[in-house]
Design a protein around this motif. Structure first.
Motif, PDB file in Angstrom:
ATOM      1  N   ALA A 142       0.830  -1.211   0.000  1.00  0.00           N
ATOM      2  CA  ALA A 142       0.000   0.000   0.000  1.00  0.00           C
ATOM      3  C   ALA A 142       0.859   1.254   0.000  1.00  0.00           C
ATOM      4  CB  ALA A 142      -0.923  -0.007   1.223  1.00  0.00           C
ATOM      5  N   LEU A 143       1.948   1.238   0.756  1.00  0.00           N
ATOM      6  CA  LEU A 143       2.835   2.398   0.790  1.00  0.00           C
ATOM      7  C   LEU A 143       3.498   2.625  -0.566  1.00  0.00           C
ATOM      8  CD1 LEU A 143       4.212   4.603   2.450  1.00  0.00           C
ATOM      9  CD2 LEU A 143       5.960   2.934   3.093  1.00  0.00           C
ATOM     10  N   ALA A 144       3.937   1.540  -1.236  1.00  0.00           N
ATOM     11  CA  ALA A 144       4.572   1.680  -2.555  1.00  0.00           C
ATOM     12  C   ALA A 144       3.587   2.222  -3.574  1.00  0.00           C
ATOM     13  CB  ALA A 144       5.132   0.323  -3.000  1.00  0.00           C
ATOM     14  N   VAL A 145       2.364   1.700  -3.571  1.00  0.00           N
ATOM     15  CA  VAL A 145       1.352   2.191  -4.518  1.00  0.00           C
ATOM     16  C   VAL A 145       1.028   3.653  -4.243  1.00  0.00           C
ATOM     17  CG1 VAL A 145      -1.053   1.928  -5.242  1.00  0.00           C
ATOM     18  CG2 VAL A 145       0.379  -0.097  -4.918  1.00  0.00           C
ATOM     19  N   PHE A 146       0.957   4.009  -2.971  1.00  0.00           N
ATOM     20  CA  PHE A 146       0.673   5.393  -2.596  1.00  0.00           C
ATOM     21  C   PHE A 146       1.754   6.327  -3.132  1.00  0.00           C
ATOM     22  CE2 PHE A 146       1.138   8.928   0.365  1.00  0.00           C
ATOM     23  CZ  PHE A 146      -0.153   9.430   0.409  1.00  0.00           C
ATOM     24  N   MET A 147       3.020   5.962  -2.979  1.00  0.00           N
ATOM     25  CA  MET A 147       4.111   6.804  -3.443  1.00  0.00           C
ATOM     26  C   MET A 147       4.093   6.955  -4.966  1.00  0.00           C
ATOM     27  SD  MET A 147       5.890   8.030  -0.964  1.00  0.00           S
ATOM     28  CE  MET A 147       6.323   7.798   0.755  1.00  0.00           C
ATOM     29  N   VAL A 148       3.838   5.852  -5.675  1.00  0.00           N
ATOM     30  CA  VAL A 148       3.802   5.913  -7.139  1.00  0.00           C
ATOM     31  C   VAL A 148       2.672   6.822  -7.612  1.00  0.00           C
ATOM     32  CG1 VAL A 148       3.405   4.556  -9.223  1.00  0.00           C
ATOM     33  CG2 VAL A 148       4.902   3.671  -7.434  1.00  0.00           C
ATOM     34  N   LEU A 149       1.503   6.688  -7.011  1.00  0.00           N
ATOM     35  CA  LEU A 149       0.379   7.539  -7.398  1.00  0.00           C
ATOM     36  C   LEU A 149       0.649   9.012  -7.086  1.00  0.00           C
ATOM     37  CD1 LEU A 149      -2.666   5.351  -6.262  1.00  0.00           C
ATOM     38  CD2 LEU A 149      -1.779   5.675  -8.579  1.00  0.00           C
ATOM     39  N   ILE A 150       1.307   9.263  -5.971  1.00  0.00           N
ATOM     40  CA  ILE A 150       1.618  10.647  -5.604  1.00  0.00           C
ATOM     41  C   ILE A 150       2.579  11.258  -6.613  1.00  0.00           C
ATOM     42  CG2 ILE A 150       2.809  12.057  -3.899  1.00  0.00           C
ATOM     43  CD1 ILE A 150      -0.129  11.218  -3.294  1.00  0.00           C
ATOM     44  N   ILE A 151       3.620  10.522  -6.970  1.00  0.00           N
ATOM     45  CA  ILE A 151       4.585  11.039  -7.941  1.00  0.00           C
ATOM     46  C   ILE A 151       3.918  11.295  -9.282  1.00  0.00           C
ATOM     47  CG2 ILE A 151       6.676  10.467  -9.223  1.00  0.00           C
ATOM     48  CD1 ILE A 151       7.651   8.927  -6.795  1.00  0.00           C
ATOM     49  N   ALA A 152       3.064  10.367  -9.716  1.00  0.00           N
ATOM     50  CA  ALA A 152       2.374  10.539 -10.998  1.00  0.00           C
ATOM     51  C   ALA A 152       1.441  11.748 -10.965  1.00  0.00           C
ATOM     52  CB  ALA A 152       1.596   9.267 -11.342  1.00  0.00           C
ATOM     53  N   TYR A 153       0.688  11.894  -9.898  1.00  0.00           N
ATOM     54  CA  TYR A 153      -0.261  13.016  -9.813  1.00  0.00           C
ATOM     55  C   TYR A 153       0.452  14.365  -9.793  1.00  0.00           C
ATOM     56  CZ  TYR A 153      -3.328  16.432  -7.647  1.00  0.00           C
ATOM     57  OH  TYR A 153      -4.019  17.573  -7.373  1.00  0.00           O
TER      58      TYR A 153
END
Length: 384
Positions: A142-153
């Motif tokens: 969940a933390l990895a997915v959160f970071m990837v989505l944040i960077i993309a956004y």
């Protein structure tokens, strides 16, 4: 000026703080906090709950019993390992090592006998280490997915430099919060992970608000602008500073009430894990979004050729203005010297009678036609 007056002016937006211009100060504070936190993680370590390391949990409805009586009753049932006893409202929550069904029954019977409670009212929960491992794995995913989505956004909505600054601030918040957890000895539970994810979202929200204002203020900057990117970013940060502090204060107050009042007066022990992560994370997140993410973003942006050229143009104009001001000052000095020399020439010469004291000398200027001498030689005038 009194402290109250300064605070009121600052709170009213009349005084702006140079936050962007002091990156070394903020980086030093963050570095010190990170060193302390990492030392806590290495020396003390995190106290993982039964959900992660496995074990048995007994909930005993014996509010009148003391903590020593509960621990003794559980140990008398055949539990020889480490036992954690916590107050959970009007009940006692006892965590032991993993027990078999026969051992669980024996513990319940002994507790029922020693504390005079019904065995059927004692609830048990056995958690295996496999389930705890799955929880840890899901948390990291969940933390990895959160970071990837944040960077993309942030890369799409703003730019990659803002995404980098925001992610650095998030990692900063996670490490410091985890380090404080390690030093405090609080148990890490699934509620703690929920609190960690919550503070990441809160810290990100604060950073996005600041970044959006910076983007709006720095958008008109061009080669002929009179302020640098750093100065414009500091103005944008100052305009949102009071708002960020107000939002953080309003959010921290109820969490602090749960942490300090709920866990001490009302015995809400199950909430202290969540409240500690939220309390620490909100404070650190507010600090990082203002004093870490923004200065880091400014340093990255100042390396762009556009803003480097802007800084050079401003420095060139300032140096030219200084040269003009210096030349004007030199010219004014020369004029003053000439005026002093003229005053010296008009001073009375040697041998000239000095003007008596108290006598005013006035220069009389003749008006009307002057009496011109008669023309002709002296002999001609005598002959007449």
């Amino acid at each position: 000026m009194s402290t109250r007056s300064v605070f009121s002016r600052f709170y009213g937006g009349e005084v702006s703080a140079d936050i962007v211009g002091r990156p070394k100060l903020w980086y030093s504070i963050s570095g010190l906090l990170l060193i302390i936190s990492i030392a806590g993680l290495l020396v003390q370590g995190l106290n993982f709950g039964v959900e992660f390391r496995g074990g048995s949990v007994f909930t005993i409805p014996a509010s009148s019993a003391s903590i020593e009586e509960v621990r003794s009753a559980v140990a008398g049932g055949g539990v020889h390992g480490e036992t954690k006893v916590q107050k959970a409202g009007g009940d006692w929550r006892v965590t032991t090592e993993s027990l078999t069904s026969g051992q669980v029954t024996q513990v319940k019977q002994n507790v029922s006998k020693e504390l005079d409670v019904s065995a059927n009212s004692i609830t048990t929960q056995v958690v295996g280490p496999t389930w705890g491992g799955e929880i840890s794995k899901k948390a990291w995913q969940a933390l990895a997915v959160f970071m990837v989505l944040i960077i993309a956004y942030l890369s799409v909505a703003f730019e990659w430099r803002m995404a980098v600054a925001a992610v650095v601030a998030l990692v900063h918040d996670l490490v410091i919060t985890a380090g404080i957890y390690a030093w405090s000895g609080f148990e890490v539970t699934p509620a703690t992970l929920l609190g960690f994810l919550t503070i990441l979202g809160y810290s990100l929200y604060d950073a996005v608000v600041v970044f959006d204002m910076i983007k709006e203020v720095t958008k008109p900057l061009g080669p002929t602008s009179k302020i640098t990117y750093s100065e414009a970013a500091n103005q944008a940060l100052s305009s949102t500073l009071v708002r960020s502090l107000n939002t953080s204060l309003v959010a921290i107050l109820p969490v602090a009430a749960i942490l300090f009042i709920g866990t001490t007066l009302f015995g809400a022990g199950t909430l202290k894990d969540l409240s500690l992560s939220l309390f620490v994370g909100m404070i650190v997140g507010t600090y990082s979004s203002i004093c870490v993410a923004t200065p880091l973003l400014v340093q990255l942006k100042e390396r762009e050729p556009k803003f480097k050229q802007l800084r050079e143009n401003i420095a060139r104009r300032e140096s030219s203005t200084k040269r003009q001001a210096k030349a004007a000052k030199v010219a004014e000095t020369v004029v003053d010297d000439e005026g002093d020399a003229g005053d010296t020439d008009t001073a009375p010469k040697a041998g000239t009678a000095a003007t008596p004291a108290g006598v005013t000398v006035r220069k009389v200027v003749q008006q009307g036609p002057r009496q011109q001498p008669k023309r002709g030689s002296r002999q001609q005038r005598r002959g007449k």
